[in-house]
Design an enzyme around this catalytic site. Structure first.
Site, mmCIF file in Angstrom:
data_model
loop_
_atom_site.group_PDB
_atom_site.id
_atom_site.type_symbol
_atom_site.label_atom_id
_atom_site.label_comp_id
_atom_site.label_asym_id
_atom_site.label_seq_id
_atom_site.Cartn_x
_atom_site.Cartn_y
_atom_site.Cartn_z
ATOM 1 N N GLU A 1 -9.925 5.513 3.137
ATOM 2 C CA GLU A 1 -10.730 4.404 3.623
ATOM 3 C C GLU A 1 -9.796 3.231 3.876
ATOM 4 O O GLU A 1 -8.702 3.181 3.315
ATOM 5 C CB GLU A 1 -11.801 4.014 2.592
ATOM 6 C CG GLU A 1 -11.340 3.030 1.524
ATOM 7 C CD GLU A 1 -10.208 3.525 0.620
ATOM 8 O OE1 GLU A 1 -9.402 2.679 0.165
ATOM 9 O OE2 GLU A 1 -10.130 4.731 0.354
ATOM 10 N N SER B 1 1.568 -9.776 -1.085
ATOM 11 C CA SER B 1 1.247 -8.352 -0.965
ATOM 12 C C SER B 1 1.380 -7.804 0.450
ATOM 13 O O SER B 1 1.480 -6.590 0.630
ATOM 14 C CB SER B 1 -0.170 -8.089 -1.475
ATOM 15 O OG SER B 1 -1.112 -8.901 -0.795
ATOM 16 N N LYS C 1 0.798 -1.218 0.000
ATOM 17 C CA LYS C 1 0.000 0.000 0.000
ATOM 18 C C LYS C 1 0.837 1.278 0.000
ATOM 19 O O LYS C 1 0.420 2.302 -0.539
ATOM 20 C CB LYS C 1 -0.953 0.012 1.202
ATOM 21 C CG LYS C 1 -2.010 -1.088 1.186
ATOM 22 C CD LYS C 1 -2.992 -0.909 0.034
ATOM 23 C CE LYS C 1 -4.136 -1.904 0.118
ATOM 24 N NZ LYS C 1 -5.110 -1.725 -0.982
#
Length: 391
Positions: free
Chosen positions: A110, A377, A88
């Site tokens: 969010e 990830s 991210k």
């Protein structure tokens, strides 16, 4: 390369938002176009990706996992090693630098699993910006560690009590905030969803994953992989690794969604496997909806996959046959979680655990010398509470 000028990937994408947001989206699109051509911006972003986030991440030959699977050679693209523990931060660094260029003083976001919220709070703290993160109350309970991390970083975590109290509803509330505070606020969307230019912009920031993987596998093996495998919620980590290989037709893309507890009973988040075209959060793509067009409640053991929509580029890839999408259940994801932990000593997040399990199914398509790159990830610290209750 797509999207076109109107923000469409074939039939998917676009900009379906209130008039009050059009000026902000147009400003963002213009600023991003300028930034892409600005050498100073690229140098600054690469500096922070390298010196702060920890890029490049390694492409790890998972020999024990390969042996257990029994066919092919499996590599893990180790996004879990990045600062904050997931991919991210690639996107939040890019977007916070854009926010600075647009002279925005406040950041909102969010989050579902909390990793995007942590990454947003991290970059906001580093650049001295106010930060509020919207998070469903259900996810706040599931991801307490990340809530604590966001608060320690100085962010305000806003519980969302509406709807399913998960990622979809957190996104809705963040958009409402943005409509009200658009003048001084930038909304850092965490995936390749939302209105144009977000899907393409987030993809571009995440494509560093695939660009690195391409260079690394050519150096290690002297050729490109046969398969790329990644989990898909909104779809940023998967598009990030897929996109740089788009024109390499021999490289097959496999995206893994959440089958939840029961595909037949609708308790899942398998948007591409079971969904239909509709409009959600400002974009046209596949989504889970009932016969009246009302958005269904998604379910997954992994909070980051618990979303009833998907990025429009994934819908496009599916329609043209460039990628295939499959679904893995909560129970199978737990098997994937334990498998990687116990054979490689790497504890994965529950999101990529879905993709790890799918390797056992993909085995039947592999040859002895097949090369597979799986995008790991994120790491599994955030999921320890959930897993401990289940095992």
């Amino acid at each position: 390369m797509l999207p076109n000028k109107r923000g469409y990937f074939g039939d998917f994408g676009g900009k379906f938002v209130p008039e009050t947001l059009m000026a902000a989206l147009n400003q963002l699109e213009l600023e991003y176009k300028k930034a892409k051509k600005d050498k100073k911006f690229r140098v600054e972003l690469n500096y922070y990706l390298r010196e702060y986030a920890g890029r490049p991440t390694i492409l790890y030959p998972a020999r024990n996992l390969s042996q257990v699977i029994g066919r092919g050679k499996i590599y893990l693209k180790r996004e879990d090693l990045l600062h904050t523990g997931a991919h991210k931060i690639n996107n939040t660094l890019g977007q916070v630098l854009l926010a600075k260029r647009m002279k925005k003083s406040r950041i909102i976001a969010e989050t579902g699993a909390g990793q995007h919220g942590v990454a947003t709070a991290t970059v906001a703290a580093m650049f001295g910006l106010k930060c509020e993160v919207y998070m469903g109350s259900e996810d706040i309970q599931r991801q307490r560690l990340n809530v604590i991390r966001m608060k320690l970083l100085g962010a305000k975590v806003v519980p969302v009590e509406t709807g399913s109290k998960t990622l979809k509803d957190a996104t809705t509330q963040a958009i409402r905030d943005w409509v009200t505070n658009v003048k001084d606020t930038h909304y850092i969307i965490g995936s390749v969803v939302g209105p144009h230019p977000y899907p393409a912009m987030v993809r571009d920031f995440q494509s560093v994953i695939g660009k690195e993987a391409r260079q690394q596998i050519l150096k290690l093996e002297g050729r490109l992989p046969d398969y790329l495998v990644a989990c898909v919620g909104g779809g940023s980590n998967s598009i990030g690794i897929f996109y740089p290989f788009f024109n390499d037709k021999k490289v097959k893309f496999i995206g893994i969604e959440a089958a939840g507890t029961a595909l037949k009973e609708g308790k899942h988040a398998a948007t591409l496997v079971k969904g239909h075209t509709g409009i959600l959060h400002g974009t046209k793509s596949d989504l889970l909806q009932d016969k009246f067009g009302q958005v269904d409640i998604a379910h997954s053991i992994a909070a980051g996959l618990d979303y009833p929509g998907v990025g429009p580029e994934h819908s496009y890839y599916k329609k043209i046959g460039r990628a295939q999408y499959f679904a893995v259940t909560d129970k199978q994801a737990m098997e994937g979680f334990k498998l990687l932990s116990q054979v490689e000593g790497i504890i994965p997040a529950l999101e990529p655990s879905h993709a790890i399990y799918y390797l056992k199914i993909l085995k039947n398509r592999l040859k002895k010398n097949s090369i597979v790159i799986l995008c790991l990830s994120g790491r599994g610290d955030k999921d320890v509470d959930i897993v401990s209750k289940l095992i």
